[in-house]
Design a protein around this motif. Sequence first.
Motif, PDB file in Angstrom:
ATOM      1  N   GLU A  18       0.831  -1.214   0.000  1.00 34.23           N
ATOM      2  CA  GLU A  18       0.000   0.000   0.000  1.00 34.23           C
ATOM      3  C   GLU A  18       0.858   1.255   0.000  1.00 34.23           C
ATOM      4  OE1 GLU A  18      -2.593  -0.591   3.349  1.00 34.23           O
ATOM      5  OE2 GLU A  18      -4.076  -1.655   2.123  1.00 34.23           O
ATOM      6  N   GLU A  19       1.977   1.225   0.719  1.00 39.43           N
ATOM      7  CA  GLU A  19       2.886   2.370   0.735  1.00 39.43           C
ATOM      8  C   GLU A  19       3.493   2.606  -0.656  1.00 39.43           C
ATOM      9  OE1 GLU A  19       7.107   3.497   2.806  1.00 39.43           O
ATOM     10  OE2 GLU A  19       5.671   2.369   3.998  1.00 39.43           O
ATOM     11  N   GLU A  20       3.867   1.517  -1.339  1.00 41.69           N
ATOM     12  CA  GLU A  20       4.397   1.634  -2.701  1.00 41.69           C
ATOM     13  C   GLU A  20       3.345   2.201  -3.642  1.00 41.69           C
ATOM     14  OE1 GLU A  20       5.745  -2.242  -3.808  1.00 41.69           O
ATOM     15  OE2 GLU A  20       7.504  -2.166  -2.510  1.00 41.69           O
ATOM     16  N   ILE A  21       2.109   1.749  -3.494  1.00 42.20           N
ATOM     17  CA  ILE A  21       1.020   2.252  -4.337  1.00 42.20           C
ATOM     18  C   ILE A  21       0.847   3.750  -4.127  1.00 42.20           C
ATOM     19  CG2 ILE A  21      -1.493   2.196  -4.675  1.00 42.20           C
ATOM     20  CD1 ILE A  21      -1.338  -0.840  -4.088  1.00 42.20           C
ATOM     21  N   ASN A  22       0.836   4.188  -2.878  1.00 38.32           N
ATOM     22  CA  ASN A  22       0.681   5.630  -2.593  1.00 38.32           C
ATOM     23  C   ASN A  22       1.848   6.433  -3.154  1.00 38.32           C
ATOM     24  OD1 ASN A  22      -1.792   5.408  -1.301  1.00 38.32           O
ATOM     25  ND2 ASN A  22      -0.863   5.018   0.688  1.00 38.32           N
ATOM     26  N   THR A  23       3.059   5.893  -3.030  1.00 34.47           N
ATOM     27  CA  THR A  23       4.233   6.583  -3.572  1.00 34.47           C
ATOM     28  C   THR A  23       4.121   6.717  -5.089  1.00 34.47           C
ATOM     29  OG1 THR A  23       5.600   5.697  -1.785  1.00 34.47           O
ATOM     30  CG2 THR A  23       6.750   6.519  -3.734  1.00 34.47           C
ATOM     31  N   LEU A  24       3.718   5.625  -5.743  1.00 32.27           N
ATOM     32  CA  LEU A  24       3.570   5.671  -7.204  1.00 32.27           C
ATOM     33  C   LEU A  24       2.482   6.658  -7.618  1.00 32.27           C
ATOM     34  CD1 LEU A  24       3.959   1.880  -8.035  1.00 32.27           C
ATOM     35  CD2 LEU A  24       5.588   3.717  -8.531  1.00 32.27           C
ATOM     36  N   LYS A  25       1.409   6.736  -6.857  1.00 33.57           N
ATOM     37  CA  LYS A  25       0.345   7.710  -7.167  1.00 33.57           C
ATOM     38  C   LYS A  25       0.876   9.139  -7.063  1.00 33.57           C
ATOM     39  CE  LYS A  25      -3.770   5.081  -5.796  1.00 33.57           C
ATOM     40  NZ  LYS A  25      -4.856   4.983  -4.797  1.00 33.57           N
ATOM     41  N   GLN A  26       1.678   9.398  -6.023  1.00 33.43           N
ATOM     42  CA  GLN A  26       2.240  10.737  -5.856  1.00 33.43           C
ATOM     43  C   GLN A  26       3.202  11.077  -6.988  1.00 33.43           C
ATOM     44  OE1 GLN A  26       3.950  10.505  -1.942  1.00 33.43           O
ATOM     45  NE2 GLN A  26       1.969  10.808  -0.905  1.00 33.43           N
ATOM     46  N   VAL A  27       4.019  10.118  -7.368  1.00 30.00           N
ATOM     47  CA  VAL A  27       4.973  10.345  -8.465  1.00 30.00           C
ATOM     48  C   VAL A  27       4.213  10.598  -9.767  1.00 30.00           C
ATOM     49  CG1 VAL A  27       6.753   9.239  -9.888  1.00 30.00           C
ATOM     50  CG2 VAL A  27       6.854   9.069  -7.397  1.00 30.00           C
ATOM     51  N   LEU A  28       3.190   9.789 -10.034  1.00 27.86           N
ATOM     52  CA  LEU A  28       2.396   9.965 -11.247  1.00 27.86           C
ATOM     53  C   LEU A  28       1.728  11.333 -11.260  1.00 27.86           C
ATOM     54  CD1 LEU A  28       1.214   8.828 -13.861  1.00 27.86           C
ATOM     55  CD2 LEU A  28      -0.633   7.845 -12.499  1.00 27.86           C
ATOM     56  N   SER A  29       1.162  11.737 -10.142  1.00 27.31           N
ATOM     57  CA  SER A  29       0.510  13.048 -10.062  1.00 27.31           C
ATOM     58  C   SER A  29       1.510  14.175 -10.328  1.00 27.31           C
ATOM     59  CB  SER A  29      -0.130  13.215  -8.687  1.00 27.31           C
ATOM     60  OG  SER A  29      -0.685  14.493  -8.546  1.00 27.31           O
ATOM     61  N   ALA A  30       2.697  14.070  -9.745  1.00 26.77           N
ATOM     62  CA  ALA A  30       3.728  15.095  -9.963  1.00 26.77           C
ATOM     63  C   ALA A  30       4.150  15.139 -11.425  1.00 26.77           C
ATOM     64  CB  ALA A  30       4.933  14.820  -9.067  1.00 26.77           C
TER      65      ALA A  30
END
Length: 195
Positions: A72-84
């Motif tokens: 779940e932490e990896e998923i959230n990190t990837l979402k933040q990177v994608l958004s940026a």
Amino acid sequence: MPKGNKKSNEKKEDLEKFAKELQESDSDEDAVVIEQPTVEPIPPQNTSSNSKKIELSQAEKDLLRTELDKTEEEINTLKQVLSARQKHAADLKRKLGLTPFSELSQDLNRSLKTVTDTEAFQKTAEVAAATSDTVKEKWNDMRNSSLFKSFESKLGTAYNSAKMAASTSIDHLAGAARAPSQTGTPVAEEAKPIS
């Protein structure tokens, strides 16, 4: 010991037996045929409240929870990177003057170019041009024919006759409308009593 480990151990033992038998055999004459181990299908789990759940030890539960938290932490990190990255791309597009409309028109132009570059489109365009030329030639031949010229002259005569008739009718109506105003207004007769 969980069921999965038991089956895995059985498979390993079967493979080891097979390997030993292969090493011990010197020729094809005494080759041993080993049957495939039968795998029992796992019955579908019932989702009702009285179904049996797989019992996990506390250590296994803790391990699964830890793995779930990491995922779940990896998923959230990837979402933040994608958004940026999406924000950065939008900023670059704005600086370049690329609007959604211009992107759409560029995509359409690329698609149109792709279609027009195909061999099928080229052949279709050639056929359409040839057909157009043939139709033009046939139309000119028809217009130069005596039948068409006769029809054209009769149509022109009918048009001119209709035009003259309409003009005469309009002049006649216009004259009728002007006539009463030039002669004056009629005098109303006196009302006579009814006897």
